[in-house]
Design a protein around this motif. Structure first.
Motif, mmCIF file in Angstrom:
data_model
loop_
_atom_site.group_PDB
_atom_site.id
_atom_site.type_symbol
_atom_site.label_atom_id
_atom_site.label_comp_id
_atom_site.label_asym_id
_atom_site.label_seq_id
_atom_site.Cartn_x
_atom_site.Cartn_y
_atom_site.Cartn_z
ATOM 1 N N LEU A 39 -8.297 -37.718 -1.627
ATOM 2 C CA LEU A 39 -7.092 -36.688 -1.539
ATOM 3 C C LEU A 39 -6.449 -37.216 -0.234
ATOM 4 C CD1 LEU A 39 -8.208 -33.154 -1.911
ATOM 5 C CD2 LEU A 39 -7.363 -34.739 -3.637
ATOM 6 N N LYS A 40 -5.120 -37.520 -0.438
ATOM 7 C CA LYS A 40 -3.993 -37.885 0.595
ATOM 8 C C LYS A 40 -3.039 -36.840 0.886
ATOM 9 C CE LYS A 40 -5.030 -42.827 0.447
ATOM 10 N NZ LYS A 40 -4.772 -44.001 -0.165
ATOM 11 N N GLU A 41 -2.841 -36.451 2.174
ATOM 12 C CA GLU A 41 -1.797 -35.631 2.287
ATOM 13 C C GLU A 41 -0.464 -35.982 1.893
ATOM 14 O OE1 GLU A 41 -2.092 -32.341 3.780
ATOM 15 O OE2 GLU A 41 -3.979 -32.440 3.713
ATOM 16 N N GLN A 42 -0.383 -36.962 1.819
ATOM 17 C CA GLN A 42 1.207 -37.470 1.622
ATOM 18 C C GLN A 42 1.783 -37.605 0.314
ATOM 19 O OE1 GLN A 42 -1.166 -40.236 3.049
ATOM 20 N NE2 GLN A 42 -0.637 -41.841 1.848
ATOM 21 N N TRP A 43 0.798 -37.212 -0.838
ATOM 22 C CA TRP A 43 1.077 -36.838 -2.086
ATOM 23 C C TRP A 43 0.780 -35.448 -2.642
ATOM 24 C CZ3 TRP A 43 -3.734 -36.817 -4.258
ATOM 25 C CH2 TRP A 43 -4.860 -37.956 -3.903
ATOM 26 N N ILE A 44 0.486 -34.442 -1.683
ATOM 27 C CA ILE A 44 0.257 -33.305 -2.048
ATOM 28 C C ILE A 44 1.653 -32.583 -1.790
ATOM 29 C CG2 ILE A 44 -1.121 -31.174 -1.627
ATOM 30 C CD1 ILE A 44 -3.486 -33.005 -0.765
ATOM 31 N N ARG A 45 1.974 -32.012 -2.644
ATOM 32 C CA ARG A 45 3.257 -30.963 -2.540
ATOM 33 C C ARG A 45 2.794 -29.750 -1.772
ATOM 34 N NH1 ARG A 45 7.788 -33.194 -5.526
ATOM 35 N NH2 ARG A 45 7.155 -33.970 -7.658
ATOM 36 N N ARG A 46 1.936 -29.157 -2.582
ATOM 37 C CA ARG A 46 1.585 -27.681 -2.220
ATOM 38 C C ARG A 46 -0.148 -27.596 -2.260
ATOM 39 N NH1 ARG A 46 5.361 -25.150 0.482
ATOM 40 N NH2 ARG A 46 7.533 -25.503 -0.512
ATOM 41 N N LYS A 47 -0.612 -26.699 -1.423
ATOM 42 C CA LYS A 47 -1.788 -26.341 -1.633
ATOM 43 C C LYS A 47 -1.853 -25.056 -1.972
ATOM 44 C CE LYS A 47 -3.686 -29.320 1.775
ATOM 45 N NZ LYS A 47 -4.228 -29.635 3.014
ATOM 46 N N ILE A 48 -2.676 -24.582 -3.210
ATOM 47 C CA ILE A 48 -2.670 -23.269 -3.905
ATOM 48 C C ILE A 48 -3.624 -22.526 -3.515
ATOM 49 C CG2 ILE A 48 -2.481 -22.058 -6.115
ATOM 50 C CD1 ILE A 48 0.204 -23.877 -5.348
ATOM 51 N N GLU A 90 2.465 -20.249 -2.153
ATOM 52 C CA GLU A 90 1.207 -20.596 -2.008
ATOM 53 C C GLU A 90 0.373 -20.012 -3.566
ATOM 54 O OE1 GLU A 90 -0.861 -19.100 1.004
ATOM 55 O OE2 GLU A 90 -0.238 -20.344 2.270
ATOM 56 N N HIS A 91 1.306 -19.506 -4.331
ATOM 57 C CA HIS A 91 0.938 -19.140 -5.597
ATOM 58 C C HIS A 91 1.401 -19.890 -6.863
ATOM 59 C CE1 HIS A 91 -0.027 -15.607 -3.244
ATOM 60 N NE2 HIS A 91 -0.973 -15.351 -4.452
ATOM 61 N N ILE A 92 0.743 -19.928 -7.934
ATOM 62 C CA ILE A 92 1.146 -20.420 -9.268
ATOM 63 C C ILE A 92 0.905 -19.170 -9.933
ATOM 64 C CG2 ILE A 92 0.430 -22.900 -9.131
ATOM 65 C CD1 ILE A 92 -1.761 -22.273 -10.918
ATOM 66 N N GLU A 93 2.065 -19.024 -11.080
ATOM 67 C CA GLU A 93 2.084 -17.895 -11.852
ATOM 68 C C GLU A 93 2.072 -18.255 -13.394
ATOM 69 O OE1 GLU A 93 5.207 -15.209 -10.791
ATOM 70 O OE2 GLU A 93 4.611 -13.602 -12.264
ATOM 71 N N LEU A 94 1.158 -17.474 -13.954
ATOM 72 C CA LEU A 94 1.032 -17.982 -15.653
ATOM 73 C C LEU A 94 1.413 -16.714 -16.319
ATOM 74 C CD1 LEU A 94 -2.479 -19.614 -15.399
ATOM 75 C CD2 LEU A 94 -0.182 -20.642 -15.269
ATOM 76 N N PHE A 95 2.141 -16.986 -17.285
ATOM 77 C CA PHE A 95 2.642 -15.917 -18.068
ATOM 78 C C PHE A 95 2.038 -16.022 -19.695
ATOM 79 C CE2 PHE A 95 5.697 -17.293 -14.930
ATOM 80 C CZ PHE A 95 6.317 -16.159 -14.495
ATOM 81 N N PHE A 96 1.722 -14.698 -20.211
ATOM 82 C CA PHE A 96 1.001 -14.709 -21.362
ATOM 83 C C PHE A 96 1.762 -13.825 -22.386
ATOM 84 C CE2 PHE A 96 -2.108 -16.143 -18.307
ATOM 85 C CZ PHE A 96 -2.830 -17.101 -19.085
ATOM 86 N N GLY A 97 1.523 -13.949 -23.430
ATOM 87 C CA GLY A 97 2.282 -12.918 -24.647
ATOM 88 C C GLY A 97 2.821 -13.575 -25.687
ATOM 89 N N SER A 98 3.686 -12.972 -26.324
ATOM 90 C CA SER A 98 4.310 -13.371 -27.585
ATOM 91 C C SER A 98 5.411 -14.182 -27.172
ATOM 92 C CB SER A 98 4.638 -12.362 -28.625
ATOM 93 O OG SER A 98 5.509 -11.176 -27.666
ATOM 94 N N ASP A 99 5.909 -14.197 -26.073
ATOM 95 C CA ASP A 99 7.202 -14.977 -25.731
ATOM 96 C C ASP A 99 6.508 -16.486 -25.671
ATOM 97 O OD1 ASP A 99 8.752 -13.237 -25.342
ATOM 98 O OD2 ASP A 99 8.671 -13.072 -23.208
ATOM 99 N N PHE A 100 5.260 -16.622 -25.484
ATOM 100 C CA PHE A 100 4.561 -17.922 -25.458
ATOM 101 C C PHE A 100 3.492 -18.372 -26.522
ATOM 102 C CE2 PHE A 100 5.749 -15.933 -21.400
ATOM 103 C CZ PHE A 100 6.801 -17.033 -20.934
#
Ligand SMILES: Cc1cc2nc3c(=O)[nH]c(=O)nc-3n(C[C@H](O)[C@H](O)[C@H](O)COP(=O)(O)OP(=O)(O)OC[C@H]3O[C@@H](n4cnc5c(N)ncnc54)[C@H](O)[C@@H]3O)c2cc1C
Length: 401
Positions: free
Chosen positions: A67-76, A200-210
């Motif tokens: 891993l190299k810091e220069q190509w990491i956008r975000r740590k989650i 610092e978060h990702i968000e995942l959406f579930f249900g009949s919209d997807f």
């Protein structure tokens, strides 16, 4: 830009995504540069934007690439699971993954391959393969590069051209091979500004919209986020993905300012078709190596290249046709024994997972949102969804066997 140097190679790798780039480095590294390796792509692998949400597990990626810091956008450090009623369950852990800058990551890999002695050309379209007329079993590859069409001869071709790969189509010696089209789904996303979110978060959406898939919010650099979704194949005819994406954004993020909309295909099914035949090897999405449920394919592509590189080197070292046939047969076993069998199991349970109703997701999310985030393990989330409807336990038995 330079011309392709030679008319003959030991190995030509078609496609310089994570799979092709890793294969190039592995071959050079493991053979100490013993073979003449050519790596081709129709475009620069660091051309922005890379059509991807760019999320990976830090632990899994670092098994295969430092891993190299220069190509990491975000740590989650957290994942929100959001139900149709917008109830949120939070999963928290120090390492929930990374958001990569894939363009910079690819550049790093390409520079490494070059510095190890791989000949690279990122203006070269691989058009057609056929066996040479010499009868020596080698391949002839037709390439279009810098306005010219040329042919190179090679012992081994690596197809790393991504999902829905066409390179082996119609080639008699390659009939019946995996074509990177097992359960091909479409993913679409917008890069947007103006959305309130936790970086610092990702968000995942579930249900009949997807239907058959899920929606996502992945943070990018600065205030930008990647908003998108992947849908199951059965929804392919339910309307334009772009219109569905705009509806998702308007409803969930009315303040969003869209900077660009992009999309691509994801080869989300695992098959048991051959991935190596007659000196032609497939890796990454071209071999349908994506996780069928999470739809992650970056580390999977890299892992498939690492595994296949050992087979390719064995193949080159062997001069016996029988031995080579066996190496090709075992190439699939090697993948199945590492990740493929888990992918087969996930692919089996996929239909049942897509049948979870909005009511069931809402009930599970409500139950989980009452727990402190430290206690919300991924397994607890999974079972909360499961137990929100006992009939699902039977349908999802392939997951928990
Ligand atoms: C919208 C979307 C979001 C995604 N999000 C994630 C995510 O968050 N995390 C994750 O892990 N995975 C994600 N994926 C999946 C991931 O992008 C792929 O699984 C991964 O890129 C596969 O790597 P690969 O090297 O096999 O193929 P690719 O990355 O597709 O690379 C194939 C390369 O081959 C080149 N090529 C194709 N045809 C030819 C030809 N004829 N001649 C020369 N070159 C050719 C292409 O230009 C390309 O550079 C996402 C996919 C999509 C579409």
């Amino acid at each position: 830009m330079s011309k392709i140097k030679f008319s003959e190679y030991d190995v030509v790798i078609c496609g310089a995504g994570p799979a092709g780039l890793k294969m190039a480095c592995e071959l050079q590294n493991k053979s100490s540069g013993a073979y003449k390796v050519l790596l081709l792509d129709k475009k620069k692998p660091w051309q922005e934007p890379v059509f991807c949400a760019e999320a990976v597990s830090a632990d899994r990626l670092s098994e295969f690439w430092p891993l190299k810091e220069q190509w990491i956008r975000r740590k989650i450090s957290g994942i929100y699971f959001t139900s149709p009623s917008r109830d949120r369950a939070e999963f928290y852990s120090k390492d929930c993954g990374l958001i990569l800058n894939r363009a910079l990551f690819h550049k790093d890999m390409a520079d490494t391959a070059s510095s190890m002695g791989v000949e690279v050309h990122f203006d070269a379209l691989c058009r057609k393969v056929k066996k040479t007329a010499d009868g020596d079993g080698a391949w002839s590859l037709e390439i279009h590069s810098l306005g010219e069409t040329l042919e190179v001869k090679t012992q081994v071709i690596i197809d790393a051209t991504g999902p829905g790969s066409k390179l082996s189509t119609g080639v008699p010696e390659l009939a019946g091979m995996e074509a990177g089209d097992a359960d091909l789904e479409s993913g679409v996303f917008a890069v947007v500004d103006g959305v309130e979110h936790s970086p610092e978060h990702i968000e995942l959406f579930f249900g009949s919209d997807f239907p058959g898939g899920y929606g996502w919010l992945f943070p990018r650099d600065g205030g930008e986020v990647n908003l998108g979704f992947v849908l199951g194949r059965s929804t392919a005819n339910q309307g334009s993905s772009r219109d569905m994406l705009l509806k998702f954004i308007n409803e969930y993020f009315p303040t969003a300012q869209i900077k660009g909309i992009y999309g691509g295909m994801i080869a989300c099914g695992q098959s048991k078709k051959m991935i190596a035949k007659s000196g032609f090897f497939k890796i990454g999405d071209a071999a349908s190596c994506v996780n069928p449920i999470s739809r992650s394919g970056i580390v999977e592509a890299i892992q498939s290249a690492a595994i296949a590189s050992a087979s390719v080197l064995e193949w080159l070292e062997s001069k016996s046709a029988t031995e080579r046939l066996e190496i090709e047969r075992v190439a699939l076993d090697n993948w199945i024994n590492s990740l493929g069998s888990a992918h087969l199991q996930l692919a089996n349970g996929k239909k049942a997972f897509s049948e979870v109703t909005d009511k069931q997701f809402n009930r599970a999310a409500k139950r989980l949102s009452r727990l402190p985030k430290e206690k919300t393990s991924l397994i607890r989330i999974f079972f909360a969804v499961l137990f929100s409807s006992p009939s699902l336990i039977w349908k999802l038995r392939s997951f928990i066997r």
